[in-house]
Every structure is written in C-alpha cells, then in structure tokens.
Design an enzyme around this catalytic site. Sequence first.
Site, PDB file in Angstrom:
ATOM      1  N   GLN A 222       0.825  -1.206   0.000  1.00  0.00           N
ATOM      2  CA  GLN A 222       0.000   0.000   0.000  1.00  0.00           C
ATOM      3  C   GLN A 222       0.861   1.258   0.000  1.00  0.00           C
ATOM      4  O   GLN A 222       0.341   2.364  -0.123  1.00  0.00           O
ATOM      5  CB  GLN A 222      -0.919   0.013   1.237  1.00  0.00           C
ATOM      6  CG  GLN A 222      -1.862  -1.170   1.307  1.00  0.00           C
ATOM      7  CD  GLN A 222      -2.718  -1.201   2.565  1.00  0.00           C
ATOM      8  OE1 GLN A 222      -2.893  -2.272   3.144  1.00  0.00           O
ATOM      9  NE2 GLN A 222      -3.280  -0.080   2.992  1.00  0.00           N
ATOM     10  N   ARG A 372      -8.711  -1.720   8.238  1.00  0.00           N
ATOM     11  CA  ARG A 372      -9.626  -0.645   7.864  1.00  0.00           C
ATOM     12  C   ARG A 372      -9.948   0.282   9.031  1.00  0.00           C
ATOM     13  O   ARG A 372     -11.111   0.401   9.441  1.00  0.00           O
ATOM     14  CB  ARG A 372     -10.901  -1.261   7.307  1.00  0.00           C
ATOM     15  CG  ARG A 372     -11.493  -0.380   6.210  1.00  0.00           C
ATOM     16  CD  ARG A 372     -12.519  -1.090   5.402  1.00  0.00           C
ATOM     17  NE  ARG A 372     -13.002  -0.177   4.371  1.00  0.00           N
ATOM     18  CZ  ARG A 372     -13.826  -0.520   3.404  1.00  0.00           C
ATOM     19  NH1 ARG A 372     -14.296  -1.736   3.331  1.00  0.00           N
ATOM     20  NH2 ARG A 372     -14.213   0.357   2.506  1.00  0.00           N
ATOM     21  N   CYS A 373      -8.915   0.917   9.534  1.00  0.00           N
ATOM     22  CA  CYS A 373      -9.075   1.749  10.718  1.00  0.00           C
ATOM     23  C   CYS A 373      -7.915   2.716  10.747  1.00  0.00           C
ATOM     24  O   CYS A 373      -6.779   2.308  10.596  1.00  0.00           O
ATOM     25  CB  CYS A 373      -9.037   0.853  11.945  1.00  0.00           C
ATOM     26  SG  CYS A 373      -8.404   1.617  13.420  1.00  0.00           S
ATOM     27  N   GLU A 742     -12.746   4.281   5.652  1.00  0.00           N
ATOM     28  CA  GLU A 742     -12.836   3.405   6.823  1.00  0.00           C
ATOM     29  C   GLU A 742     -14.016   3.731   7.726  1.00  0.00           C
ATOM     30  O   GLU A 742     -14.299   2.977   8.675  1.00  0.00           O
ATOM     31  CB  GLU A 742     -11.553   3.522   7.646  1.00  0.00           C
ATOM     32  CG  GLU A 742     -10.321   3.085   6.899  1.00  0.00           C
ATOM     33  CD  GLU A 742      -9.082   3.798   7.380  1.00  0.00           C
ATOM     34  OE1 GLU A 742      -9.077   5.049   7.391  1.00  0.00           O
ATOM     35  OE2 GLU A 742      -8.116   3.135   7.745  1.00  0.00           O
TER      36      GLU A 742
END
Length: 788
Positions: A222, A372-373, A742
């Site tokens: 990423q 996802r945070c 998110e």
Amino acid sequence: MALQTTPEVGGMGHSIKRKEDPRFIRGQGNYVDDIQLPGMLYLDIVRSPFAHAKIKKIDTEKALKIPGVLAVITGETLAKYNLHWMPTLMSDTQMVLPIEKVMYQAQEVAGVIATDRYTAADGVEAVEVEYDPLPVVVDPFKALEPGAPVLRTDKKDKKDNRIFHWEVGDRAGTEKAFAAAEIVVKQSLYLPRIHVASIETCGCVADFDRVKGRLTVYMTTQAPHAIRTVFALVAGHVGLSEEKIRIVSPDIGGGFGGKVPVYPGYVIAVAASVVIGKPVKWIEDRMENLQADSFARDYHITAELAARKDGTMTALRIKTLADHGYTDAAANPSKFPAGLFSICTGSYDLKHAFAEVDGVYTNKPPGGIAYRCSFRVTEAVHTIERMADVLAQELKMDPAELRLKNFIPAEKFPYKSALGWEYDSGNYAAALKKAMEKIGYADLRKEQAEKRKRGELMGIGISSFTESVGAGPSKHFDILGIKMFDSCEIRVHPTGKATARFGTKSQGQGHETTYAQIVAEELGIPAAHVEVEEGDTDTAPYGLGTYASRSTPVAGAAGAMAARKIREKAKKIAAHLLEVGEEDLVWEPGKFSGKGAPQKAKTIQDIAFAAYTNHPPGMEAGLEAVSYYDPPNLTFPFGSYICVVDIDRGTGEVKIRRFVAVDDCGNIINPMIVEGQIHGGLTMGMAPALMEEIQYDENGNIQGGSFMDYLLPTAMETPKWETEKTVTPSPHHPLGAKGVGESATVGAPPAIVNAVVDALAHLGVRHMDIPITPEKVWKILKEKGVAA
Ligand code: MCN
Ligand code: CUN
C-alpha cells in the site's frame, strides 16, 4: 455542493463508472501472482509449529536433494549479510529468519527456493527442524506479572515484557472531575485480535538484474515509496541503494491495512534474488496469511465515564493493555504508539479526559492496527460509543437523547478536544436526526416496548462516530522520520489529454476514476481523458501511500493543487492567445474567456496545444506541474448509524433487520464510489461485531488459522444497508473533501453491539464483547431463563 462540470467532463459530484472495472470484471487485472518472468524461481517458507521454542538444529540436507530445490535460506545465511533482523515501522526489531529461537506459531524459520511452486513446497516438507519448547506467554496481563518469562532475550537490557507506556490528557484535572461527578459508570471491554482477509494474499516477485545492479520488486504494498526507502535503509550496506531499487505495486486485491508492513517473506525473496541472480516469486497461501501477517485490535480496555444526573458527560478515563505479539510492528505514525486512540472522546463535548495505553509482548504474531481503521480509531470509537450507551442505561435515558445532549455543538467548530485534536468541522446532531427520521426511531421504540411485553427480543443501537483521517500534517505525523505528505504530478499533453501520477496506491478504492475527476473538476479536461498512474516508484512522485483514508485528504488535495498550478500557467498562455491581460480573463471549467466577451474563449485543449506550439516568448514550453501537499490538519468525517436487531430465542442468532447509515465526508468526488466504500465498510464492520476473532490456546496455538474457524460474512449474512448523507465540507481541504474509506468499519460495530445489548437490557445485560456469536447470546438467554 453544486455541480460545476457537465457529466461529459465528469468532475466532482458525478457518479461516473469506475475506469478500472472493465479489466477487473473481465478477470484481466494484473496482480502480483499474474507476473511471470523468464527463469523465475519460487520461494516457500518453513514455519514454526511452536509458539516459543529454541531452535536446536535446522537440517537442510534432505530438502537439498530434491530435484529442483536450489537453496534453503536460514537465519544463518542471512546473518552473513546482517539481514536476519529488520526494523519495524515502530522502530522495534523483527526477525527475518531466526537463529536462536522462534517467538510465535507460524513464524518463518527457513526459505526454500525451487524451480516451481510445488517443488518448493516439497522442499519445505523435507526441511527438518529440531525445537526445544520454551514457556509460552499468551495472556498480556500475565506477561506483565513479576516472574513472567522475559520474551525478548535478544534485547540485552530488557527486564520485562512491557513495550511502551503512553498517556495523553490531563490526569489531575480528570481525577478531580471524577471526584466531583454525580455519577460514574465503568466498563471493561475487549476488542479481540482480528485479521483482514483480502481476496488477494500478500506476495512479491523480486527481480535483481546483475548487469545493471538494479532490483525491481513487484509487490502487494500500500506504500511503495516508503517501502523503497526502508529497503534502502535496511540493505544499503549490501549495495542496494535507493536509485537502484524499483518497487511496483500492480493491481492489489484489497489491502485494508494488511499490506502496509514489511513481512519477512518479501525480504527473503529479495535476498534470494540478489544472491542467485534470478527472479524469485513468493505468494502466501490463505493460512499463512491468516496465521502470520499483521493482526488488528487486541485491546483490553477499562473505561470510566463521569456525568451529571441530567446526562451531561463531564470526564472520560481509559486504561488499555495492547497486545502487540512478539514485536511492535504496528503501522502507526512514529510518534503515536497507540495510533490515534486519543480520538476516544468521540463526538462529545467532554471537558476532561485522560487515556493510557501499555504495549505488551506475547508469543503471537507481531503487528497492530491493520484492519480498515485509521490507527486505532476503531478501538476509540467502540469504547466511547459503548460507554455512551452504558451511561444512558444507568440513567434510564434514551441513548439518542443522551447523544443529542452531549454532542459538540455545530457552532463550536473548529473544536479543540480535551485530548488535543482540532476537529475541522461537523454537525453531529443533523446526522443523528436524519438517521432517526429515516429509520423511524420513535415508532421502533414503541414496537420494541410491545414486543417486550410478548417476550420477543428486539433492540435498537446507535453509533455516532467521529473519525480522524488523512495523516499528515507532517509536523505531527511521520513514519520512521519520513514526513507524511503526499503528492501528485500532472502532465497535460499537446492534444489536451493528461497523465496524472500520485504517491498513493489504490487497492480497490477506485483512484483511477476519482483522481481523474479531481483533475477534471480543476481543469475541465474530461475525466475520460485523464490517465491516472500510481504504484511505480520509477514514475510516480514520492508519497507515503494509501492507508488511514489519507488518499483524498492528502494526495487528492495535491491533485487539486497541481491542477491549479497548471491553470495559472494556462492563464498566461490564454492571455497571450487572446491578446488580453491576465486580469481580463474569466475561468469556467475547461476554458478561459475575455471578461464581457464570452464568445472569445480558449479551451484548455487549445491552450495545451499552444503550450507546445505557440507559447509566449520567454515562457518555458509544456504544461506540467507537481505538488507535494502537507495538509494543515487531519479531516474529521463523522456519521450516525442506527441498527435494529431481532434475536432468536431458540438459537441466540442476531438478525440485523435494518441498518441506516448517515455519513458525512464533506464534499464528495464520486457519490457512487463513496456509497460502495460505505457498503463494503459496513460489511467489514459487521464481521468483527458478529463473527471474526483469532484466539490462541495456552500453548500459543492459533484457533482461527483457516476459514474453517475464522468466519467471514458472505452475501447471506449481509443485510440491506440503507445509506444517507449530510455534507459538512472540510474548511481546510482544497476541495472541501474528507476521507471516507474506513468510516463504516469504524462506526458499525458499536451500533450492532448497542442494538444487541438494548435487546437484552431489560434482562440486566449491560455489555457484551465482540464477536457477538449465537453461542454467547444463547448462554445469556439460558442463564436469564428466556431461551426458547
Ligand atoms: N471519495 C470521494 N469523496 C470523498 C472521499 C472519498 O469520492 N469525500 C472516494 C475517493 O476518491 C476514493 C474512495 O472514495 O476513490 C476512498 O477514498 P479515501 O477515503 O480517501 O480512502 P483511500 O483512498 O485512502 O483508501 C484507504 C481506505 C482504507 S485505509 C482502507 S483500510 C480500505 C478502504 O480505503 N481498504 C480498501 N477501502 C477499501 N476498499 C477496497 N475496495 N479495498 C480496500 O483494500
Ligand atoms: Cu488501518 S487499515 Mo487502512 O488504514 O489501510
């Protein structure tokens, strides 16, 4: 926001179809495992069956006799190049391959290089490792007890298993507020260890070109630029200097934070390619991905909330134990060992707060945060949204009323929180009221009361979350010293088409579409004519990558700024072409015209052509710009979610009957993509709320190491999400946008838990830890004598 551009141009606010989808839908994406290079070899990894054990011997003889097995790489091999340890993103150290001992089950022990994947797997089977088991520490509380075995024996001065103690806020002021409180509620919560399960696992193809001395790594990352720098820092001493390294992230099948860290497999593949001089591919299987890659959560929290009898919250105090496994490999900004957990005061106007977090070593895989945070925001939001309901229950107050009473009022923005954040903008009451209206809150409460009389179990849960996404600003946020800005470079070609390159990397979020829309908005070049590129360090400008919903807040802003620089130059060219002064020009998307003479106009395409064929004397040719954007603040998207559940008294099964999500991410670039992000995010929020958990037994054996035990939601379990929005622009973002990737995963779990607890509250239930499995609910029903 009023649309500025036509659907044909497709600037902000248009739900244009995703440019990337034709290739994805047809199975023509280009993922790491699709890459085939001539002479490519394969790496497979020997992993430890023990959670903590001395390595007595690694016997590679049998493996090396298998035709096609070319090499077995061990810690000893890597130690020759001083590559057996590597730094983590939190400045801890992590083994690439061990020499003395293993520290968790499934840890990498050796790498087998072979001519094909199956032979490599045979080689892994044939490597014989003798272990001497050591005492295992699984429970982070026990890890801190005096006399607990010290795990990090490699750290000469380390006398215990504490990694860090971190605290934030005004301890004394908070204590005083608690002493003076009319009411205090206290609750322990556990957010279990969970794991992202992207469709694509992690992997790479490392390709060292001996002639040029150049290393190319195609990998599932990423953050390609940051990885290049880390590789150069770690392997500079063996000749890999940064200009000789190229990282390429091709298509990525889901990242969700799990593709931020550097895993040993990447390093082993690179080392093998450099030594052997051939390309080496390493692709994890599903079980390796679940058992050995970075985890998320694993926070043991005790929270206290002080209030007045009328429901006014006055102070919040939180103590947390964070289980980081055997090394702190969290992907947090360097100065924030507990990420952005200090957003834990949430949407409420709390005057006093104090939070502390202790990081602990245990015999589990390393990591922290990836799911996802935005760096521990999920844990913070879960805590405060649960505590709000615990308080409402204690006061016998409606949880919506309690929230409306305590929200930071819209007129107080920008708002300085007790723990130091400056929230950029918000209107929390508007979002909650919209959600209440859409779901028919008052009627649902009536229905619930009637059902209770009949013994039926129905609950309504609210979560009014505030997120903090889009790191930088660089004065606060860095990763290993690299400042968290982001970048965009735009080149407008002579025929008026453009290429735009960004320092981020999409993993499914649709950047090829939305970034093109930003350029279309700012320059009027149709989004269809803007080619977006990301993920190749040879071509893209340096950026910190995509995580923490930072692409729109940071790189998206860089895109707008670069486009504005181009517009400035375009204006000079337009003035030259129209033979008027720059001050006499009017811009509307796609063209400059003379003031009061709209018929005399030059389109951006005319101007682009002139930039290469007829530019003003003294001006450099071309129409390009680059921007490195350092945001002045984070963006603070928010929302209110309401969930209605029915509980089956026979099985304990929780059925989500309705779920209304009102989100606010400021101005929206592509409404359809944002809705997709929220749908996916809600499903990914429901998953840990009801299903996902990785546990370990007392010997450190993983209990959720395959999809047989680690449950993921399918379309069957997923309810129909109902989405709505409010729009409160960010005052500091050039486009007024906030991140959204998110929000739903952060906001959904407490809404679901609050609904389940609400369904059981009259039985005396006050809290439940996630995942809320049918078994857990059924046990409560049985205990309370209401199981059918
Ligand atoms: N968007 C928009 N208008 C806004 C905000 C966002 O149109 N006001 C669009 C953006 O242009 C982008 C998408 O929504 O196309 C998400 O944008 P943003 O909120 O900036 O988040 P990022 O692009 O930085 O994505 C990261 C975020 C994170 S951290 C996780 S984890 C996650 C998520 O995105 N991982 C995902 N969503 C995911 N979606 C997919 N399909 N796959 C993942 O791995
Ligand atoms: Cu933390 S999951 Mo996203 O930030 O890549």
